[in-house]
Design an enzyme around this catalytic site. Sequence first.
Site, PDB file in Angstrom:
ATOM      1  N   HIS A   1       0.865  -1.188   0.000  1.00  0.00           N
ATOM      2  CA  HIS A   1       0.000   0.000   0.000  1.00  0.00           C
ATOM      3  C   HIS A   1       0.903   1.240   0.000  1.00  0.00           C
ATOM      4  O   HIS A   1       2.030   1.186   0.494  1.00  0.00           O
ATOM      5  CB  HIS A   1      -0.846  -0.059   1.276  1.00  0.00           C
ATOM      6  CG  HIS A   1      -1.874   1.003   1.430  1.00  0.00           C
ATOM      7  ND1 HIS A   1      -1.571   2.270   1.872  1.00  0.00           N
ATOM      8  CD2 HIS A   1      -3.212   0.986   1.239  1.00  0.00           C
ATOM      9  CE1 HIS A   1      -2.693   2.987   1.942  1.00  0.00           C
ATOM     10  NE2 HIS A   1      -3.700   2.233   1.556  1.00  0.00           N
TER      11      HIS A   1
ATOM     12  N   GLN B   1      -4.515  -4.974   7.011  1.00  0.00           N
ATOM     13  CA  GLN B   1      -5.544  -5.867   6.455  1.00  0.00           C
ATOM     14  C   GLN B   1      -5.572  -7.226   7.134  1.00  0.00           C
ATOM     15  O   GLN B   1      -6.391  -8.071   6.781  1.00  0.00           O
ATOM     16  CB  GLN B   1      -5.335  -6.061   4.949  1.00  0.00           C
ATOM     17  CG  GLN B   1      -5.515  -4.816   4.132  1.00  0.00           C
ATOM     18  CD  GLN B   1      -6.939  -4.242   4.205  1.00  0.00           C
ATOM     19  OE1 GLN B   1      -7.885  -4.911   4.609  1.00  0.00           O
ATOM     20  NE2 GLN B   1      -7.090  -2.990   3.821  1.00  0.00           N
TER      21      GLN B   1
ATOM     22  N   CYS C   1      -4.960   2.637  -3.462  1.00  0.00           N
ATOM     23  CA  CYS C   1      -3.707   3.159  -2.880  1.00  0.00           C
ATOM     24  C   CYS C   1      -2.574   2.149  -3.033  1.00  0.00           C
ATOM     25  O   CYS C   1      -1.734   1.996  -2.125  1.00  0.00           O
ATOM     26  CB  CYS C   1      -3.882   3.536  -1.417  1.00  0.00           C
ATOM     27  SG  CYS C   1      -5.151   4.770  -1.145  1.00  0.00           S
TER      28      CYS C   1
ATOM     29  N   ASP D   1       3.135  -4.447   8.119  1.00  0.00           N
ATOM     30  CA  ASP D   1       1.935  -3.641   7.927  1.00  0.00           C
ATOM     31  C   ASP D   1       0.743  -4.586   8.121  1.00  0.00           C
ATOM     32  O   ASP D   1       0.438  -5.406   7.258  1.00  0.00           O
ATOM     33  CB  ASP D   1       1.955  -3.040   6.511  1.00  0.00           C
ATOM     34  CG  ASP D   1       0.655  -2.321   6.169  1.00  0.00           C
ATOM     35  OD1 ASP D   1      -0.338  -2.455   6.922  1.00  0.00           O
ATOM     36  OD2 ASP D   1       0.624  -1.639   5.135  1.00  0.00           O
TER      37      ASP D   1
ATOM     38  N   LYS E   1     -10.207  -0.661  10.973  1.00  0.00           N
ATOM     39  CA  LYS E   1     -10.320  -1.867  10.144  1.00  0.00           C
ATOM     40  C   LYS E   1     -10.657  -3.097  10.983  1.00  0.00           C
ATOM     41  O   LYS E   1     -10.814  -4.189  10.474  1.00  0.00           O
ATOM     42  CB  LYS E   1      -9.025  -2.084   9.359  1.00  0.00           C
ATOM     43  CG  LYS E   1      -8.763  -0.952   8.357  1.00  0.00           C
ATOM     44  CD  LYS E   1      -7.862  -1.387   7.250  1.00  0.00           C
ATOM     45  CE  LYS E   1      -7.222  -0.225   6.503  1.00  0.00           C
ATOM     46  NZ  LYS E   1      -8.099   0.335   5.477  1.00  0.00           N
TER      47      LYS E   1
HETATM   48  N1  C6P Z   1      -6.269   0.570   3.025  1.00  0.00           N
HETATM   49  C1  C6P Z   1      -8.158   0.213   1.552  1.00  0.00           C
HETATM   50  O1  C6P Z   1      -9.266   0.503   1.097  1.00  0.00           O
HETATM   51  P1  C6P Z   1      -4.857   3.828   7.333  1.00  0.00           P
HETATM   52  O2  C6P Z   1      -5.408   4.686   6.232  1.00  0.00           O
HETATM   53  O3  C6P Z   1      -3.655   4.457   7.981  1.00  0.00           O
HETATM   54  O4  C6P Z   1      -5.892   3.369   8.304  1.00  0.00           O
HETATM   55  O5  C6P Z   1      -4.366   2.451   6.635  1.00  0.00           O
HETATM   56  C2  C6P Z   1      -3.452   2.531   5.584  1.00  0.00           C
HETATM   57  C3  C6P Z   1      -3.211   1.170   5.003  1.00  0.00           C
HETATM   58  C4  C6P Z   1      -1.960   0.600   5.130  1.00  0.00           C
HETATM   59  N2  C6P Z   1      -1.689  -0.626   4.670  1.00  0.00           N
HETATM   60  C5  C6P Z   1      -2.637  -1.363   4.076  1.00  0.00           C
HETATM   61  C6  C6P Z   1      -2.303  -2.759   3.606  1.00  0.00           C
HETATM   62  C7  C6P Z   1      -3.920  -0.841   3.894  1.00  0.00           C
HETATM   63  O6  C6P Z   1      -4.848  -1.579   3.288  1.00  0.00           O
HETATM   64  C8  C6P Z   1      -4.217   0.462   4.355  1.00  0.00           C
HETATM   65  C9  C6P Z   1      -5.567   1.083   4.123  1.00  0.00           C
HETATM   66  C10 C6P Z   1      -7.631   0.990   2.732  1.00  0.00           C
HETATM   67  O7  C6P Z   1      -7.491  -0.693   1.083  1.00  0.00           O
HETATM   68  C11 C6P Z   1      -7.759   2.473   2.523  1.00  0.00           C
HETATM   69  S1  C6P Z   1      -6.693   3.051   1.231  1.00  0.00           S
END
Ligand code: C6P
Length: 419
Positions: free
Chosen positions: A136, A216, A377, A213, A239
């Site tokens: 991401h 997910q 993203c 990370d 999440k």
């Molecule tokens: N992905 C998706 O729709 P934040 O925004 O900080 O809570 O998470 C960022 C992030 C980092 N790593 C991974 C693997 C992610 O999937 C995400 C967030 C969402 O896939 C919003 S772009």
Amino acid sequence: MKMERDVLAKPAHAALDVARLRADFPILAERVNGHSLVYLDNAATTQKPQSVIDALAAYYEHDNANVHRGVHTLSQRATDAYEAARANIARFINARTTDEIVYTSGTTDGINLVAQSFARPRLAPNDEILISAMEHHSNIVPWQLVCAQTGARLVVAPVNDAGELMLDAYAAMLGPRTKLVAMTHVSNALGSITPIRRIIALAHAANVPVLVDGAQAIAHLPVDVQGLDCDFYAFSGHKIFGPTGIGILYGKAAHLEAMPPYQGGGDMIRSVTFEKTEYNDIPYKFEAGTPNIAGAIGLGAALDYVRHVGVEAIDAHERELLVYATERVTQIPGLRIIGTAKDKAGILSFTLEGVHAHDVGTILDHEGVAIRAGHHCAMPVMAQFGVAGTARASFALYNTREEVDALVAGIERVRRMFG
Ligand code: C6P
């Protein structure tokens, strides 16, 4: 297409009583565009159970005050609830101590903290940060920033056509210059579950620390940071059925102790004069300013909820839904699944021949079916698969086969409209 299901080999878990669980989530009773809501955008954010909504309301109704500052009763109550949530989070991911649990605003914030406070002081020109090709943007751009600041280089381990990390190539890229591996546990764009234990073991054999990370993974797979032996693990509360604006960075205490603060301000200090500031202990050293107190308490309530349902049972349920959805969409002419790794979490990314992903998303929305469309993203992984974006359905514990059927019916309708 038949996908390998290691869930089938796993011990049976009591099946989720999904109808009962759905009643815990008030938003699932919404109607959207004249249809019952079918919420399949859980990778973007999950819905919140009543217990989380109640915990937020109860905090604001009864305990609202700033933490770590007041001698009055409300401040004490708020501090106790805020710190109890930290202990709950430590238990949930099996951290050794609560000192290893840093509150952040989300995964992105946690990764930036590690980039600036851990990586930056250790990086010299031509040192390397090793990531994968399916990260991401939150696990790419913070490293690019720190590389620009230090002269270090970003190195990218390849992913095969199924969306699986190429482990041998990754292992070969670990070298004396590698100062950190930063890798996703589950790809948000492809659904691939990475062999994270192996990734960490290989990195450690080369004396390289690893950030995972976990954005997910956290709501879908059991996470044991001691079992993984990761150095850092970042995730977002929203999440995992918790509020937005709160996240967790787990870090091994020895690393956190050695790291300089990320931001300066109130609460992260022990004493301040104009000449010299002494910093607070970990984890407070990294928590400058008034934190998201309600968010932390709400996240604690969310983890209680997940623990009560059982993360293994959630994992099994979502994998079963993924098998069903995969089998159903595979019958649709012109539909291409992007991400066919053997080990996948409940994420189904696809393209439909001749139809823009945004059109798929918009037409499904007319039917009350919420999915995400676009690059998620993760533009580099889209480029590897030769697509500008995909439509993505992502499952949570409350989703059903009937909802998968609604998704499939919606896609068929899109096909007819464009056919
Ligand atoms: N992905 C998706 O729709 P934040 O925004 O900080 O809570 O998470 C960022 C992030 C980092 N790593 C991974 C693997 C992610 O999937 C995400 C967030 C969402 O896939 C919003 S772009």
